[in-house]
Design a protein around this motif. Structure first.
Motif, PDB file in Angstrom:
ATOM      1  N   SER A 104       0.859  -1.179   0.000  1.00  0.00           N
ATOM      2  CA  SER A 104       0.000   0.000   0.000  1.00  0.00           C
ATOM      3  C   SER A 104       0.895   1.228   0.000  1.00  0.00           C
ATOM      4  CB  SER A 104      -0.906   0.015   1.240  1.00  0.00           C
ATOM      5  OG  SER A 104      -1.477   1.302   1.446  1.00  0.00           O
ATOM      6  N   PHE A 105       0.779   2.058  -1.024  1.00  0.00           N
ATOM      7  CA  PHE A 105       1.604   3.254  -1.096  1.00  0.00           C
ATOM      8  C   PHE A 105       1.269   4.212   0.046  1.00  0.00           C
ATOM      9  CE2 PHE A 105       1.818   1.554  -5.368  1.00  0.00           C
ATOM     10  CZ  PHE A 105       3.145   1.755  -5.701  1.00  0.00           C
ATOM     11  N   GLY A 106      -0.021   4.344   0.346  1.00  0.00           N
ATOM     12  CA  GLY A 106      -0.432   5.241   1.411  1.00  0.00           C
ATOM     13  C   GLY A 106       0.107   4.832   2.765  1.00  0.00           C
ATOM     14  N   TYR A 107       0.117   3.543   3.019  1.00  0.00           N
ATOM     15  CA  TYR A 107       0.606   3.052   4.318  1.00  0.00           C
ATOM     16  C   TYR A 107       2.067   3.434   4.520  1.00  0.00           C
ATOM     17  CZ  TYR A 107       1.975  -0.178   8.044  1.00  0.00           C
ATOM     18  OH  TYR A 107       2.468  -0.711   9.209  1.00  0.00           O
ATOM     19  N   TYR A 108       2.895   3.243   3.504  1.00  0.00           N
ATOM     20  CA  TYR A 108       4.326   3.489   3.683  1.00  0.00           C
ATOM     21  C   TYR A 108       4.694   4.965   3.567  1.00  0.00           C
ATOM     22  CZ  TYR A 108       5.058  -1.499   3.899  1.00  0.00           C
ATOM     23  OH  TYR A 108       5.028  -2.807   4.294  1.00  0.00           O
ATOM     24  N   ARG A 109       3.823   5.775   2.997  1.00  0.00           N
ATOM     25  CA  ARG A 109       4.098   7.215   2.984  1.00  0.00           C
ATOM     26  C   ARG A 109       4.112   7.785   4.398  1.00  0.00           C
ATOM     27  NH1 ARG A 109       0.965   7.554  -2.245  1.00  0.00           N
ATOM     28  NH2 ARG A 109       2.552   8.045  -3.820  1.00  0.00           N
ATOM     29  N   GLN A 110       3.349   7.186   5.307  1.00  0.00           N
ATOM     30  CA  GLN A 110       3.345   7.690   6.675  1.00  0.00           C
ATOM     31  C   GLN A 110       4.685   7.457   7.370  1.00  0.00           C
ATOM     32  OE1 GLN A 110       0.887   5.476   9.581  1.00  0.00           O
ATOM     33  NE2 GLN A 110       0.760   3.813   8.077  1.00  0.00           N
ATOM     34  N   PHE A 111       5.528   6.592   6.795  1.00  0.00           N
ATOM     35  CA  PHE A 111       6.870   6.371   7.339  1.00  0.00           C
ATOM     36  C   PHE A 111       7.940   7.097   6.521  1.00  0.00           C
ATOM     37  CE2 PHE A 111       4.349   2.556   8.360  1.00  0.00           C
ATOM     38  CZ  PHE A 111       4.367   2.651   9.741  1.00  0.00           C
ATOM     39  N   GLY A 112       7.519   7.977   5.609  1.00  0.00           N
ATOM     40  CA  GLY A 112       8.455   8.803   4.863  1.00  0.00           C
ATOM     41  C   GLY A 112       8.887   8.250   3.523  1.00  0.00           C
ATOM     42  N   TYR A 113       8.319   7.133   3.089  1.00  0.00           N
ATOM     43  CA  TYR A 113       8.684   6.544   1.787  1.00  0.00           C
ATOM     44  C   TYR A 113       7.867   7.196   0.680  1.00  0.00           C
ATOM     45  CZ  TYR A 113      11.171   2.840   4.274  1.00  0.00           C
ATOM     46  OH  TYR A 113      12.041   2.141   5.074  1.00  0.00           O
ATOM     47  N   GLU A 114       8.442   7.182  -0.528  1.00  0.00           N
ATOM     48  CA  GLU A 114       7.749   7.752  -1.680  1.00  0.00           C
ATOM     49  C   GLU A 114       8.069   6.946  -2.934  1.00  0.00           C
ATOM     50  OE1 GLU A 114       5.289   8.966  -3.533  1.00  0.00           O
ATOM     51  OE2 GLU A 114       5.266  10.442  -1.911  1.00  0.00           O
ATOM     52  N   GLN A 115       7.127   6.951  -3.859  1.00  0.00           N
ATOM     53  CA  GLN A 115       7.285   6.250  -5.122  1.00  0.00           C
ATOM     54  C   GLN A 115       8.365   6.921  -5.968  1.00  0.00           C
ATOM     55  OE1 GLN A 115       6.196   3.556  -6.375  1.00  0.00           O
ATOM     56  NE2 GLN A 115       6.833   3.820  -8.493  1.00  0.00           N
ATOM     57  N   VAL A 116       9.416   6.180  -6.321  1.00  0.00           N
ATOM     58  CA  VAL A 116      10.459   6.746  -7.179  1.00  0.00           C
ATOM     59  C   VAL A 116      10.908   5.791  -8.292  1.00  0.00           C
ATOM     60  CG1 VAL A 116      11.368   8.280  -5.378  1.00  0.00           C
ATOM     61  CG2 VAL A 116      12.362   6.013  -5.674  1.00  0.00           C
ATOM     62  N   PHE A 117      10.576   4.512  -8.186  1.00  0.00           N
ATOM     63  CA  PHE A 117      11.004   3.552  -9.199  1.00  0.00           C
ATOM     64  C   PHE A 117       9.797   3.058 -10.002  1.00  0.00           C
ATOM     65  CE2 PHE A 117      14.289   2.965  -5.868  1.00  0.00           C
ATOM     66  CZ  PHE A 117      15.417   3.250  -6.620  1.00  0.00           C
ATOM     67  N   ASP A 118       9.892   3.176 -11.303  1.00  0.00           N
ATOM     68  CA  ASP A 118       8.893   2.619 -12.216  1.00  0.00           C
ATOM     69  C   ASP A 118       9.574   1.621 -13.153  1.00  0.00           C
ATOM     70  OD1 ASP A 118       6.830   4.194 -11.229  1.00  0.00           O
ATOM     71  OD2 ASP A 118       7.105   5.761 -12.729  1.00  0.00           O
ATOM     72  N   HIS A 119       8.784   0.696 -13.671  1.00  0.00           N
ATOM     73  CA  HIS A 119       9.226  -0.185 -14.746  1.00  0.00           C
ATOM     74  C   HIS A 119       8.344   0.041 -15.965  1.00  0.00           C
ATOM     75  CE1 HIS A 119      11.516  -3.535 -12.328  1.00  0.00           C
ATOM     76  NE2 HIS A 119      12.069  -2.350 -12.229  1.00  0.00           N
ATOM     77  N   THR A 120       8.877  -0.287 -17.122  1.00  0.00           N
ATOM     78  CA  THR A 120       8.081  -0.296 -18.347  1.00  0.00           C
ATOM     79  C   THR A 120       7.906  -1.740 -18.785  1.00  0.00           C
ATOM     80  OG1 THR A 120       8.982   1.826 -19.060  1.00  0.00           O
ATOM     81  CG2 THR A 120       7.885   0.490 -20.718  1.00  0.00           C
ATOM     82  N   GLN A 121       6.671  -2.182 -18.833  1.00  0.00           N
ATOM     83  CA  GLN A 121       6.372  -3.552 -19.270  1.00  0.00           C
ATOM     84  C   GLN A 121       6.057  -3.545 -20.756  1.00  0.00           C
ATOM     85  OE1 GLN A 121       2.635  -6.028 -18.334  1.00  0.00           O
ATOM     86  NE2 GLN A 121       4.080  -6.625 -16.729  1.00  0.00           N
ATOM     87  N   ILE A 122       6.886  -4.260 -21.514  1.00  0.00           N
ATOM     88  CA  ILE A 122       6.734  -4.318 -22.976  1.00  0.00           C
ATOM     89  C   ILE A 122       6.230  -5.703 -23.356  1.00  0.00           C
ATOM     90  CG2 ILE A 122       7.921  -4.102 -25.193  1.00  0.00           C
ATOM     91  CD1 ILE A 122       9.778  -2.850 -22.225  1.00  0.00           C
ATOM     92  N   THR A 123       5.110  -5.748 -24.041  1.00  0.00           N
ATOM     93  CA  THR A 123       4.531  -7.023 -24.469  1.00  0.00           C
ATOM     94  C   THR A 123       4.411  -7.029 -25.986  1.00  0.00           C
ATOM     95  OG1 THR A 123       3.268  -7.194 -22.408  1.00  0.00           O
ATOM     96  CG2 THR A 123       2.576  -8.590 -24.252  1.00  0.00           C
ATOM     97  N   ILE A 124       4.938  -8.081 -26.620  1.00  0.00           N
ATOM     98  CA  ILE A 124       4.888  -8.214 -28.076  1.00  0.00           C
ATOM     99  C   ILE A 124       4.423  -9.629 -28.420  1.00  0.00           C
ATOM    100  CG2 ILE A 124       6.173  -8.067 -30.246  1.00  0.00           C
ATOM    101  CD1 ILE A 124       8.183  -6.271 -28.901  1.00  0.00           C
ATOM    102  N   ASN A 125       3.430  -9.739 -29.274  1.00  0.00           N
ATOM    103  CA  ASN A 125       3.003 -11.049 -29.762  1.00  0.00           C
ATOM    104  C   ASN A 125       4.047 -11.604 -30.722  1.00  0.00           C
ATOM    105  OD1 ASN A 125       0.596 -11.015 -28.292  1.00  0.00           O
ATOM    106  ND2 ASN A 125      -0.494  -9.937 -29.950  1.00  0.00           N
ATOM    107  N   ASN A 126       4.116 -12.916 -30.827  1.00  0.00           N
ATOM    108  CA  ASN A 126       5.186 -13.541 -31.622  1.00  0.00           C
ATOM    109  C   ASN A 126       5.146 -13.140 -33.095  1.00  0.00           C
ATOM    110  OD1 ASN A 126       2.850 -15.009 -32.176  1.00  0.00           O
ATOM    111  ND2 ASN A 126       3.885 -16.996 -32.224  1.00  0.00           N
ATOM    112  N   ASP A 127       3.944 -12.898 -33.631  1.00  0.00           N
ATOM    113  CA  ASP A 127       3.879 -12.525 -35.055  1.00  0.00           C
ATOM    114  C   ASP A 127       4.238 -11.056 -35.286  1.00  0.00           C
ATOM    115  OD1 ASP A 127       1.627 -11.629 -33.761  1.00  0.00           O
ATOM    116  OD2 ASP A 127       0.214 -12.244 -35.321  1.00  0.00           O
ATOM    117  N   ASN A 128       4.468 -10.311 -34.192  1.00  0.00           N
ATOM    118  CA  ASN A 128       4.866  -8.912 -34.326  1.00  0.00           C
ATOM    119  C   ASN A 128       6.319  -8.660 -33.943  1.00  0.00           C
ATOM    120  OD1 ASN A 128       2.443  -7.781 -35.253  1.00  0.00           O
ATOM    121  ND2 ASN A 128       1.605  -7.654 -33.178  1.00  0.00           N
ATOM    122  N   LEU A 129       7.044  -9.707 -33.609  1.00  0.00           N
ATOM    123  CA  LEU A 129       8.441  -9.513 -33.249  1.00  0.00           C
ATOM    124  C   LEU A 129       9.198  -8.853 -34.394  1.00  0.00           C
ATOM    125  CD1 LEU A 129       9.389 -12.853 -31.440  1.00  0.00           C
ATOM    126  CD2 LEU A 129       9.256 -10.581 -30.416  1.00  0.00           C
TER     127      LEU A 129
END
Length: 387
Positions: A115-140
């Motif tokens: 829970s992002f809200g739960y950990y913000r009360q302890f001073g944590y913040e969202q700073v890391f994102d990932h990019t999920q790339i999905t490609i079907n086999n016929d589009n490689l």
């Protein structure tokens, strides 16, 4: 010694709580992997009679942030038994772990939030994102074969030390400097993973690909390239699985995946996935050793609001010929006020102070905010590991 720190004899109770809290099935492999983490962590817990009521890991790591090394503790497996829930056990352990981090000269802390809200009360913040790339086999995309270099495929447990060396030589924007025990732990935990090694004509390792598959999907877990050749021959290795798998998924630690480099950018489905949070534990150390982007800045004063008393001050900051002069000046008037979470976002390069000011997260003198903003890095942080 912190009274909430658990000793070796409490492992079984900690493991039992983990199995119940996360609905995991016991197995010899799972227990051995969990024991590796327990042995290398600060394990915190609160007893509820003869049972463990709450627990968490605080795992010591080192991270590299734009060429500067910092101590970082990763928080993991925060848990409470249902009959002990709602009594503040996990909160007590979080606060004690953070206090110990500061006393042990740990500068940063990361965690994967339920829970992002739960950990913000302890001073944590969202700073890391990932990019999920999905490609079907016929589009490689079509990848040309190379007359140079070659790929060797191995089971993950056979990963050579040269891979660890290659990883350590990559520039990191907040990523882990992986210790040997962490490499061992990763390889033990993911025994179903495989690794493809890219070599040049001189038999020098130039890249690697860690991957696994589930059903008809090919998942890329980690992909490191040092040059164009490694990218080409590992890409070709992936496309050679086109007839075996229907879908290919890569969760990249780079939140700015460059789909425009594809011949047809629409072949891929892209999704930004919020990943992990961070916290500045020792603000003084982080600022004084920070990779500042300007050698000179006139003195500014800013108020940081934080539940950690060591950071909760008015700070005076000046930079002269690359030398950082940072002082606590609680008797001064602050030019602007911001929370530790807002400052964490800016210092990690996740979102600049100007944007945060315009969004209402900072109160005060915009010109002074802009001056502080100019000394921070601009590239978003990247983190592959999970704990």
């Amino acid at each position: 010694m912190n009274r909430y720190l658990l000793t070796e004899d409490k492992f079984e109770k900690f493991y039992d709580l983990y199995l119940y809290s996360f609905n995991r099935q016991d197995s010899e492999h799972r227990k051995n992997v969990f024991k590796e983490r327990y042995d290398h962590s600060l394990s915190y817990g609160i007893m509820n009679g003869s049972k463990l009521g709450s627990g968490l890991f605080s795992i010591p790591f080192d991270v590299e942030f734009h060429g500067v090394n910092f101590k970082m503790n990763g928080i993991g497996d925060v848990m409470s038994a249902p009959e002990f829930g709602g009594q503040g056990g996990a909160s007590t352990l979080m606060n004690n772990a953070l206090e110990d981090m500061y006393q042990n000269q740990v500068t940063l802390s990361y965690l994967a939030p339920f829970s992002f809200g739960y950990y913000r009360q302890f001073g944590y913040e969202q700073v890391f994102d990932h990019t999920q790339i999905t490609i079907n086999n016929d589009n490689l995309p079509k990848v040309k074969s190379s007359s140079h270099g070659y790929v060797e495929r191995l089971n993950i447990r056979d990963t050579p030390d040269s891979v660890k060396v290659l990883y350590s030589k990559q520039p990191h924007m907040g990523g882990l400097n992986r210790a040997q025990w962490w490499w061992d732990h990763m390889l033990d935990k993911h025994q179903d993973y495989k690794i493809a090694l890219a070599y040049d004509d001189g038999n020098e390792l130039i890249g690697y690909l860690i991957y696994y598959h589930q059903g008809e999907t090919f998942f890329i877990q980690e992909w490191v390239n040092t040059n164009i050749l490694s990218r080409q021959i590992l890409s070709k290795f992936i496309t050679k699985h086109q007839s075996i798998f229907q879908k290919f998924v890569y969760e990249s630690p780079d939140p700015d995946f460059k789909a425009d480099l594809f011949e047809n950018p629409r072949i891929a489905s892209l999704k930004v996935v919020p990943y992990m949070m961070a916290r500045i534990v020792n603000l003084k150390d982080f600022i004084e050793r920070y990779p500042i982007q300007k050698d000179n800045m006139k003195r500014i004063c800013f108020k940081v609001e934080d539940t950690l008393e060591y950071n909760d001050h008015i700070w005076s900051l000046r930079i002269n010929n690359g030398v950082v002069d940072l002082q606590i000046t609680d008797d001064f008037k602050a030019d602007f006020t911001l929370t530790i979470q807002t400052l964490t976002k800016a210092m990690f390069g996740y979102r600049n102070l100007n944007s945060l000011f315009e969004s209402g997260y900072i109160e005060g003198d915009f010109d002074k905010v802009n001056k502080l903003n100019d000394i921070f890095v601009y590239d978003k942080p990247q983190l592959i590991d999970y704990f």
